[in-house]
Write a protein that holds these residues in place. Structure first.
Motif, PDB file in Angstrom:
ATOM      1  N   GLN A   1       5.577   9.556  -0.260  1.00  0.00           N
ATOM      2  CA  GLN A   1       4.908   8.266  -0.426  1.00  0.00           C
ATOM      3  C   GLN A   1       5.517   7.268   0.562  1.00  0.00           C
ATOM      4  O   GLN A   1       6.698   6.938   0.466  1.00  0.00           O
ATOM      5  CB  GLN A   1       5.068   7.741  -1.844  1.00  0.00           C
ATOM      6  N   ILE A   2       4.727   6.807   1.500  1.00  0.00           N
ATOM      7  CA  ILE A   2       5.162   5.801   2.462  1.00  0.00           C
ATOM      8  C   ILE A   2       4.683   4.452   1.957  1.00  0.00           C
ATOM      9  O   ILE A   2       3.504   4.270   1.658  1.00  0.00           O
ATOM     10  CB  ILE A   2       4.573   6.076   3.862  1.00  0.00           C
ATOM     11  N   GLU A   3       5.578   3.516   1.859  1.00  0.00           N
ATOM     12  CA  GLU A   3       5.216   2.160   1.429  1.00  0.00           C
ATOM     13  C   GLU A   3       4.862   1.347   2.666  1.00  0.00           C
ATOM     14  O   GLU A   3       5.614   1.330   3.643  1.00  0.00           O
ATOM     15  CB  GLU A   3       6.382   1.516   0.698  1.00  0.00           C
ATOM     16  N   ILE A   4       3.703   0.697   2.627  1.00  0.00           N
ATOM     17  CA  ILE A   4       3.273  -0.175   3.716  1.00  0.00           C
ATOM     18  C   ILE A   4       3.100  -1.577   3.157  1.00  0.00           C
ATOM     19  O   ILE A   4       2.353  -1.786   2.211  1.00  0.00           O
ATOM     20  CB  ILE A   4       1.944   0.300   4.327  1.00  0.00           C
ATOM     21  N   ILE A   5       3.787  -2.523   3.755  1.00  0.00           N
ATOM     22  CA  ILE A   5       3.635  -3.931   3.376  1.00  0.00           C
ATOM     23  C   ILE A   5       2.868  -4.608   4.503  1.00  0.00           C
ATOM     24  O   ILE A   5       3.286  -4.577   5.657  1.00  0.00           O
ATOM     25  CB  ILE A   5       4.992  -4.600   3.136  1.00  0.00           C
ATOM     26  N   ASP A   6       1.742  -5.202   4.176  1.00  0.00           N
ATOM     27  CA  ASP A   6       0.845  -5.846   5.130  1.00  0.00           C
ATOM     28  C   ASP A   6       0.934  -7.347   4.892  1.00  0.00           C
ATOM     29  O   ASP A   6       0.647  -7.828   3.800  1.00  0.00           O
ATOM     30  CB  ASP A   6      -0.573  -5.315   4.884  1.00  0.00           C
ATOM     31  N   PHE A   7       1.379  -8.102   5.921  1.00  0.00           N
ATOM     32  CA  PHE A   7       1.461  -9.553   5.751  1.00  0.00           C
ATOM     33  C   PHE A   7       1.215 -10.275   7.071  1.00  0.00           C
ATOM     34  O   PHE A   7       1.330  -9.681   8.143  1.00  0.00           O
ATOM     35  CB  PHE A   7       2.816  -9.967   5.159  1.00  0.00           C
ATOM     36  N   ASP A   8       0.869 -11.542   6.969  1.00  0.00           N
ATOM     37  CA  ASP A   8       0.708 -12.397   8.138  1.00  0.00           C
ATOM     38  C   ASP A   8       1.990 -13.186   8.337  1.00  0.00           C
ATOM     39  O   ASP A   8       2.467 -13.845   7.414  1.00  0.00           O
ATOM     40  CB  ASP A   8      -0.468 -13.362   7.963  1.00  0.00           C
TER      41      ASP A   8
ATOM     42  N   ILE B   1       0.865  -1.176   0.000  1.00  0.00           N
ATOM     43  CA  ILE B   1       0.000   0.000   0.000  1.00  0.00           C
ATOM     44  C   ILE B   1       0.904   1.229   0.000  1.00  0.00           C
ATOM     45  O   ILE B   1       1.863   1.304   0.761  1.00  0.00           O
ATOM     46  CB  ILE B   1      -0.879   0.020   1.271  1.00  0.00           C
ATOM     47  N   ASP B   2       0.623   2.191  -0.858  1.00  0.00           N
ATOM     48  CA  ASP B   2       1.345   3.459  -0.853  1.00  0.00           C
ATOM     49  C   ASP B   2       0.394   4.540  -0.351  1.00  0.00           C
ATOM     50  O   ASP B   2      -0.693   4.718  -0.885  1.00  0.00           O
ATOM     51  CB  ASP B   2       1.843   3.830  -2.250  1.00  0.00           C
ATOM     52  N   ILE B   3       0.811   5.246   0.688  1.00  0.00           N
ATOM     53  CA  ILE B   3       0.013   6.301   1.277  1.00  0.00           C
ATOM     54  C   ILE B   3       0.910   7.517   1.475  1.00  0.00           C
ATOM     55  O   ILE B   3       2.083   7.382   1.814  1.00  0.00           O
ATOM     56  CB  ILE B   3      -0.592   5.855   2.620  1.00  0.00           C
ATOM     57  N   THR B   4       0.348   8.698   1.305  1.00  0.00           N
ATOM     58  CA  THR B   4       1.122   9.925   1.443  1.00  0.00           C
ATOM     59  C   THR B   4       1.127  10.409   2.886  1.00  0.00           C
ATOM     60  O   THR B   4       0.089  10.465   3.543  1.00  0.00           O
ATOM     61  CB  THR B   4       0.537  11.031   0.542  1.00  0.00           C
ATOM     62  N   PHE B   5       2.316  10.762   3.371  1.00  0.00           N
ATOM     63  CA  PHE B   5       2.506  11.353   4.687  1.00  0.00           C
ATOM     64  C   PHE B   5       3.409  12.568   4.511  1.00  0.00           C
ATOM     65  O   PHE B   5       4.555  12.425   4.066  1.00  0.00           O
ATOM     66  CB  PHE B   5       3.150  10.345   5.647  1.00  0.00           C
ATOM     67  N   HIS B   6       2.906  13.744   4.793  1.00  0.00           N
ATOM     68  CA  HIS B   6       3.662  15.002   4.631  1.00  0.00           C
ATOM     69  C   HIS B   6       4.287  15.104   3.242  1.00  0.00           C
ATOM     70  O   HIS B   6       5.450  15.475   3.091  1.00  0.00           O
ATOM     71  CB  HIS B   6       4.741  15.156   5.697  1.00  0.00           C
TER      72      HIS B   6
END
Length: 80
Positions: free
Chosen positions: A10-17, A2-7
């Motif tokens: 682009q912050i990359e977020i990897i979501d996993f189990d 997931i790429d989301i903007t912070f200030h």
């Protein structure tokens, strides 16, 4: 991923189990921090409350506002 903007970044977020320890993990990478790789991760135990979540940081410093934002985003994504 997931790429989301912070200030404006682009912050990359990897979501996993992580099945080896029964937890859901959110790894955050900020391009403004010059070190390579994941900068920090939030791990939430499967079937556990947020009070048992932990943060792992693999660099010397993470801005507090980024960490607070990341915790809020992890909570938001975990509820989806």
């Amino acid at each position: 991923m997931i790429d989301i903007t912070f200030h404006g970044r682009q912050i990359e977020i990897i979501d996993f189990d992580d099945i080896s320890v029964d937890q859901r993990v959110f790894e955050f990478t900020d391009p403004a921090i010059p070190e390579g790789g994941s900068h920090f991760a939030i791990a939430i135990p499967d079937d556990g409350p947020w009070s048992e979540a932990v943060v792992s940081i693999n660099i010397n410093q993470v801005p507090v506002d980024l960490l607070l934002w990341a915790i809020a985003k992890a909570k938001e994504i975990a509820r989806l």
